[in-house]
Design an enzyme around this catalytic site. Structure first.
Site, PDB file in Angstrom:
ATOM      1  N   GLU A 234       0.885  -1.179   0.000  1.00  0.00           N
ATOM      2  CA  GLU A 234       0.000   0.000   0.000  1.00  0.00           C
ATOM      3  C   GLU A 234       0.909   1.210   0.000  1.00  0.00           C
ATOM      4  O   GLU A 234       1.572   1.504   0.993  1.00  0.00           O
ATOM      5  CB  GLU A 234      -0.918  -0.018   1.229  1.00  0.00           C
ATOM      6  CG  GLU A 234      -2.046   1.001   1.139  1.00  0.00           C
ATOM      7  CD  GLU A 234      -1.759   2.296   1.887  1.00  0.00           C
ATOM      8  OE1 GLU A 234      -1.319   3.280   1.230  1.00  0.00           O
ATOM      9  OE2 GLU A 234      -1.956   2.320   3.103  1.00  0.00           O
ATOM     10  N   CYS A 268      -2.199   8.764   3.279  1.00  0.00           N
ATOM     11  CA  CYS A 268      -2.229   8.342   1.879  1.00  0.00           C
ATOM     12  C   CYS A 268      -3.622   8.491   1.290  1.00  0.00           C
ATOM     13  O   CYS A 268      -3.767   8.777   0.100  1.00  0.00           O
ATOM     14  CB  CYS A 268      -1.773   6.890   1.767  1.00  0.00           C
ATOM     15  SG  CYS A 268      -0.050   6.625   2.211  1.00  0.00           S
TER      16      CYS A 268
END
Length: 465
Positions: A234, A268
């Site tokens: 990720e 993020c």
């Protein structure tokens, strides 16, 4: 980089730690492998009991670990407490659901009889020890969302945490030990990034998961690929926040500000690029900028603080370079765009709104990891989709429209791991989480996440006569 707790609100180094030497790393690898041989054979009921106990302990520790996180990386204390609560919730979710998520699957005998089988079973078995390379921005959550499913599946874990959150990293190891997990079942490795490759190549490490930067993801993926080991990545995100004329504009503004500055803008999945239809652009920009400018910057331990410091001096410098580059090329700072005047200590940066972004600016293609929003005016839905997808990343996205046809189009065409309509991107244990393009691959959370680190085994049974 030193392994140390440095308070980002003051710049003061509070505590330093020695990195593990080769012998100490070897000891932990031995313990992890031994623990796996024991843990893999335990029942789901036993693992559930352990994880529920860990959740209880975390709830009791909530204020203390929240203060540790805030001290180490600067998130507002209110948000740190919420992070700890979310981790306990996720532990309970996996404790309750793991057995069903990993239950044996029984294909229809009529479908497999032409293979010669009288019956077949698909079984999920643990892989072994999983190395987790984790970031500082959600120092508890990023670890728990890997650890809870991995441990419930029967794996063991090794945590290489970011070097600026060592006390949080050590707390997590101690939490699982206090909950009753076998010695070596979950261990923290206080090592620098240069030691990751050797650990990952060790045959006692079965797989790896990384949340972090694109370069870090490339490095881990290359090593794991060379060793033929499973990885889940990720990586970065530059999530679009699309606002169309049918949106509830006041709600979109309110949620948009939160979505941009949560965790001091260092997330993020934070909304970063605000892509607004020309019919509502002026109204959105005015209200959004006013709310951004009104946010309270200050000590993250203060309950009234909206935005604390960035996690490091380098992080602030990187953000300043992106903003300065954009302004130099013609962008307009509608608010912010500088360090707070008069504040001498700490790595603070004002909430900033930039308008007039063009493709030649770095911030158009690079992730802004801090409280900086970029505004785009678009003529129609087609242009909104084009701008939203004009990024190397594809983690998540937000779309504000009450038009079903527009929702269908955006659900089809936005290149991201998630599309959140009329609400803020968030992770939940029951929903898969991950990205597309350079935001990585694989999924965390939900049943998809727990199965990532399982050996999906086919059991074939032929006639016994």
């Amino acid at each position: 980089m030193a392994i140390a707790t440095v308070n980002p609100a003051t710049g003061e180094t509070l505590k330093t730690f020695d990195a593990l030497n080769a012998g100490e790393i070897e000891d932990r690898l031995v313990r992890a492998d031994q623990a796996f041989q024991e843990h893999r054979g335990t029942t789901f009921a036993h693992r559930k009991e352990l994880l529920l106990r860990a959740a209880e302990l975390l709830d009791a520790d909530q204020d203390g670990i929240a203060r540790t996180m805030t001290t180490e990386m600067g998130k507002p204390l209110v948000q740190a407490r919420a992070e700890a609560a979310k981790c306990a919730k996720t532990m309970r979710w996996y404790a309750e659901h793991a057995e069903a998520l990993l239950a044996d699957e029984h294909p229809d005998p009529d479908d497999v009889q032409d293979s010669g089988a009288v019956r077949a079973v698909v079984r999920y078995r643990p892989l072994g020890t999983v190395l987790a390379v984790m970031p500082w921005n959600f120092p508890l959550w990023q670890v728990v969302r890997f650890a809870a499913p991995a441990l419930m599946a029967g794996n063991t874990g090794l945590l290489k945490h970011s070097s600026n959150v060592p006390q949080t990293a050590l707390y997590i190891e101690e939490l699982f030990r206090r909950a009753g997990y076998p010695e070596g079942c979950f261990q923290t490795l206080l090592i620098g990034s240069g030691a990751v490759e050797e650990v990952l190549r060790d045959p006692r490490v079965a797989a790896a998961t990384l949340t972090g930067s694109e370069p870090a993801g490339r490095s881990v993926a290359a090593t794991a690929g060379d060793e033929i080991k499973k990885t889940v990545l990720e990586l970065g995100g530059s999530d679009p926040f699309v606002v169309l004329p049918s949106a509830d504009l006041d709600k979109a503004v309110r949620v948009g500000v939160t979505a941009r500055v949560q965790n001091n803008g260092q997330s993020c999945i934070a909304a970063k690029r605000f892509i607004v239809h020309q019919d509502v652009y002026d109204a959105f920009a005015e209200r959004f900028t006013a709310r951004m400018a009104a946010l309270t910057i200050g000590d993250p331990m203060n309950e009234g603080t909206d935005v604390g410091p960035l996690s490091s001096e380098q992080g602030r410098s990187d953000l300043e370079e992106l903003v300065d580059d954009a302004v130099h090329q013609g962008a307009t700072a509608l608010c912010g765009g500088r360090r707070p005047p008069g504040r001498r200590a700490g790595w603070f940066y004002e909430p900033t709104v930039l308008a007039g972004i063009t493709p030649g600016m770095r911030i158009h293609h690079e992730e802004a990891f801090g409280p900086v929003a970029t505004l785009y005016r678009v003529a129609d839905l087609d242009e909104a989709v084009q701008v939203a997808n004009d990024t190397p990343f594809g983690l998540s996205s937000n779309a504000w429209t009450r038009d079903p046809a527009e929702q269908q189009r955006l659900a089809r065409d936005l290149q991201a791991g998630g599309v959140f309509f009329n609400g803020m991107t968030a992770s939940h244990p029951g929903l898969p989480f991950g990205g597309a393009k350079r935001s990585g691959y694989g999924r965390e959370l939900s049943g998809h996440g727990i199965r990532e680190f399982c050996n999906m085994t086919t059991l074939w049974y032929g006639p016994e006569e």
